[in-house]
Design a protein around this motif. Structure first.
Motif, mmCIF file in Angstrom:
data_model
loop_
_atom_site.group_PDB
_atom_site.id
_atom_site.type_symbol
_atom_site.label_atom_id
_atom_site.label_comp_id
_atom_site.label_asym_id
_atom_site.label_seq_id
_atom_site.Cartn_x
_atom_site.Cartn_y
_atom_site.Cartn_z
ATOM 1 N N ILE A 138 21.425 77.136 88.366
ATOM 2 C CA ILE A 138 22.819 77.029 88.812
ATOM 3 C C ILE A 138 23.660 77.883 87.880
ATOM 4 O O ILE A 138 23.782 77.591 86.685
ATOM 5 N N ALA A 139 24.212 78.962 88.415
ATOM 6 C CA ALA A 139 25.003 79.917 87.629
ATOM 7 C C ALA A 139 26.476 79.723 87.949
ATOM 8 O O ALA A 139 26.884 79.817 89.111
ATOM 9 N N SER A 140 27.274 79.483 86.942
ATOM 10 C CA SER A 140 28.698 79.191 87.127
ATOM 11 C C SER A 140 29.556 80.222 86.404
ATOM 12 O O SER A 140 29.287 80.574 85.250
ATOM 13 N N GLY A 141 30.576 80.714 87.091
ATOM 14 C CA GLY A 141 31.595 81.527 86.436
ATOM 15 C C GLY A 141 31.099 82.813 85.814
ATOM 16 O O GLY A 141 31.590 83.227 84.760
ATOM 17 N N ARG A 142 30.162 83.486 86.477
ATOM 18 C CA ARG A 142 29.645 84.744 85.923
ATOM 19 C C ARG A 142 29.140 85.642 87.043
ATOM 20 O O ARG A 142 28.483 85.181 87.976
ATOM 21 N N PRO B 17 26.429 76.372 77.432
ATOM 22 C CA PRO B 17 27.867 76.627 77.388
ATOM 23 C C PRO B 17 28.253 78.103 77.443
ATOM 24 O O PRO B 17 27.432 79.009 77.283
ATOM 25 N N HIS B 18 29.535 78.308 77.621
ATOM 26 C CA HIS B 18 30.172 79.625 77.653
ATOM 27 C C HIS B 18 30.290 80.199 76.237
ATOM 28 O O HIS B 18 29.978 79.518 75.249
ATOM 29 N N ALA B 19 30.752 81.438 76.142
ATOM 30 C CA ALA B 19 30.979 82.067 74.838
ATOM 31 C C ALA B 19 31.992 81.250 74.045
ATOM 32 O O ALA B 19 33.077 80.935 74.540
ATOM 33 N N GLY B 20 31.629 80.905 72.816
ATOM 34 C CA GLY B 20 32.492 80.085 71.977
ATOM 35 C C GLY B 20 32.353 78.602 72.248
ATOM 36 O O GLY B 20 32.928 77.787 71.524
ATOM 37 N N GLY B 21 31.585 78.231 73.274
ATOM 38 C CA GLY B 21 31.437 76.837 73.650
ATOM 39 C C GLY B 21 30.374 76.124 72.822
ATOM 40 O O GLY B 21 29.586 76.748 72.115
ATOM 41 N N SER B 22 30.367 74.802 72.928
ATOM 42 C CA SER B 22 29.393 73.984 72.216
ATOM 43 C C SER B 22 28.958 72.837 73.108
ATOM 44 O O SER B 22 29.536 72.592 74.169
ATOM 45 N N ALA B 23 27.937 72.123 72.672
ATOM 46 C CA ALA B 23 27.321 71.079 73.494
ATOM 47 C C ALA B 23 28.309 70.039 74.024
ATOM 48 O O ALA B 23 28.228 69.647 75.196
ATOM 49 N N ALA C 6 8.921 73.156 74.104
ATOM 50 C CA ALA C 6 8.335 72.280 73.091
ATOM 51 C C ALA C 6 8.619 70.805 73.354
ATOM 52 O O ALA C 6 7.982 69.938 72.752
ATOM 53 N N VAL C 7 9.588 70.499 74.240
ATOM 54 C CA VAL C 7 9.893 69.108 74.554
ATOM 55 C C VAL C 7 8.966 68.637 75.668
ATOM 56 O O VAL C 7 8.311 69.454 76.330
ATOM 57 N N PRO C 8 8.861 67.315 75.906
ATOM 58 C CA PRO C 8 7.959 66.810 76.941
ATOM 59 C C PRO C 8 8.164 67.507 78.281
ATOM 60 O O PRO C 8 9.293 67.785 78.697
ATOM 61 N N ALA C 9 7.052 67.810 78.953
ATOM 62 C CA ALA C 9 7.099 68.576 80.200
ATOM 63 C C ALA C 9 7.746 67.776 81.315
ATOM 64 O O ALA C 9 7.881 66.558 81.253
ATOM 65 N N GLY C 10 8.133 68.488 82.357
ATOM 66 C CA GLY C 10 8.735 67.866 83.527
ATOM 67 C C GLY C 10 9.613 68.866 84.235
ATOM 68 O O GLY C 10 9.881 69.961 83.726
ATOM 69 N N PRO C 11 10.075 68.514 85.425
ATOM 70 C CA PRO C 11 10.928 69.440 86.184
ATOM 71 C C PRO C 11 12.263 69.675 85.480
ATOM 72 O O PRO C 11 12.840 68.757 84.891
ATOM 73 N N VAL C 12 12.746 70.922 85.545
ATOM 74 C CA VAL C 12 13.987 71.278 84.869
ATOM 75 C C VAL C 12 14.831 72.182 85.764
ATOM 76 O O VAL C 12 14.306 73.026 86.510
ATOM 77 N N VAL C 13 16.133 71.973 85.698
ATOM 78 C CA VAL C 13 17.116 72.851 86.335
ATOM 79 C C VAL C 13 17.958 73.458 85.225
ATOM 80 O O VAL C 13 18.368 72.759 84.288
ATOM 81 N N LEU C 14 18.219 74.751 85.310
ATOM 82 C CA LEU C 14 19.034 75.441 84.319
ATOM 83 C C LEU C 14 20.444 75.612 84.863
ATOM 84 O O LEU C 14 20.640 76.167 85.945
ATOM 85 N N PHE C 15 21.431 75.120 84.119
ATOM 86 C CA PHE C 15 22.833 75.239 84.512
ATOM 87 C C PHE C 15 23.601 75.905 83.382
ATOM 88 O O PHE C 15 23.618 75.419 82.251
ATOM 89 N N GLY C 16 24.234 77.032 83.668
ATOM 90 C CA GLY C 16 25.000 77.721 82.645
ATOM 91 C C GLY C 16 26.337 78.181 83.166
ATOM 92 O O GLY C 16 26.459 78.594 84.325
ATOM 93 N N HIS C 17 27.346 78.104 82.298
ATOM 94 C CA HIS C 17 28.679 78.587 82.668
ATOM 95 C C HIS C 17 29.010 79.847 81.877
ATOM 96 O O HIS C 17 28.835 79.895 80.657
ATOM 97 N N SER C 18 29.470 80.889 82.577
ATOM 98 C CA SER C 18 29.883 82.161 81.977
ATOM 99 C C SER C 18 28.711 82.765 81.199
ATOM 100 O O SER C 18 27.679 83.057 81.789
ATOM 101 N N MET C 19 28.823 82.953 79.895
ATOM 102 C CA MET C 19 27.688 83.470 79.138
ATOM 103 C C MET C 19 26.447 82.607 79.351
ATOM 104 O O MET C 19 25.316 83.112 79.410
#
Length: 261
Positions: A121-125, A29-35, A84-97
């Protein structure tokens, strides 16, 4: 499908059941954001994607923990939880911060080989190495509230509730301090992973040139998409944004398959 596990870890929230072997989409999430901000996204992408929504300390069910004011420390802690979680392919998606955090986590994954990173995937930054002096974290409470009102990304009910607003301000100030004091330079090694950038066409905080500068930080494929709207363009473009994320993940998977021996 796997069962919904909700809070299965201090850092991650899974809101929807997923298919076995689904690609993980780590949503930052963005600054001040939550799950829960990414709950609509998780519902739209399940079950084909396993959306893990990150819960930063200092908010909601982690409100008793101090919020972190160093972005690299925050990235390091999320990275350690992820590997630390079970392995596998991962995509990172973040908005702003969250986009800067995605970049820092990607660098750690590539340096350690601790996970199968498909793409970012970078959003809004703007690109992390495009520095701009910002001092929102040094304002008084009213100054920070004015900033988040201008960005139009916070629920009006929160802004109108004085008690609730005072509860979220410490985490919000900490997040702004973390992202505003972060520095990156253009002389670092580029990511090998492909990068997709999503941005709002009228985002006053991110120029098209600064958004496209993410291309300088990857040796992989670069994709760019813009949408009508401002800094929180994705709030009103859920269907289009979901489709863009899905398309990017499929492109990342195809690229990884072609690169495999």
């Amino acid at each position: 499908m796997s069962a919904v596990s909700g809070r299965f870890d201090t850092w991650f929230r899974r809101y929807e059941p997923v298919s076995p072997g689904a690609v993980k989409l780590l949503a930052l999430p963005h600054a001040g954001g939550s799950a829960p901000y990414f709950l609509p996204l998780a519902r739209a992408l399940a079950p084909r994607l396993d959306v893990l929504c990150v819960q930063y300390p200092g908010r909601l069910d982690r409100h008793r923990e101090p919020a972190l004011t160093d972005l690299r420390e925050l990235a390091e802690r999320v990275y350690r939880a992820l590997v630390a979680v079970p392995a596998g392919p991962v995509v990172l998606f973040g908005h702003s911060m969250g986009a800067v955090l995605a970049y820092e986590i990607a660098r750690r994954l590539e340096a350690s080989g601790g996970g199968e990173l498909l793409g970012v995937i970078a959003s809004g930054r703007r690109a992390p190495h495009r520095f701009r002096a910002e001092t929102v974290h040094l304002r008084d409470d009213d100054g920070i509230v004015a900033e988040i009102r201008e960005l139009s990304g916070t629920d009006q009910g929160v802004l109108d509730d004085e008690d609730l607003l005072r509860m979220v301000l410490p985490a919000l100030r900490a997040d702004y301090r973390a992202v505003e004091t972060y520095r990156e330079t253009a002389d670092v090694s580029p990511l090998k992973a492909p990068v997709t950038v999503l941005t709002g066409e009228s985002d006053s905080r991110v120029s098209p040139d600064d958004a496209r500068a993410w291309e300088e930080l990857t040796s992989g494929t670069f994709r760019f998409r813009s949408f009508p709207g401002g800094h929180f363009y994705l709030n009103g473009r859920q269907g289009e944004v979901t489709a863009a994320i899905r398309e990017s993940v499929e492109a990342f998977r195809s690229a990884a398959a072609q690169a495999s021996p």
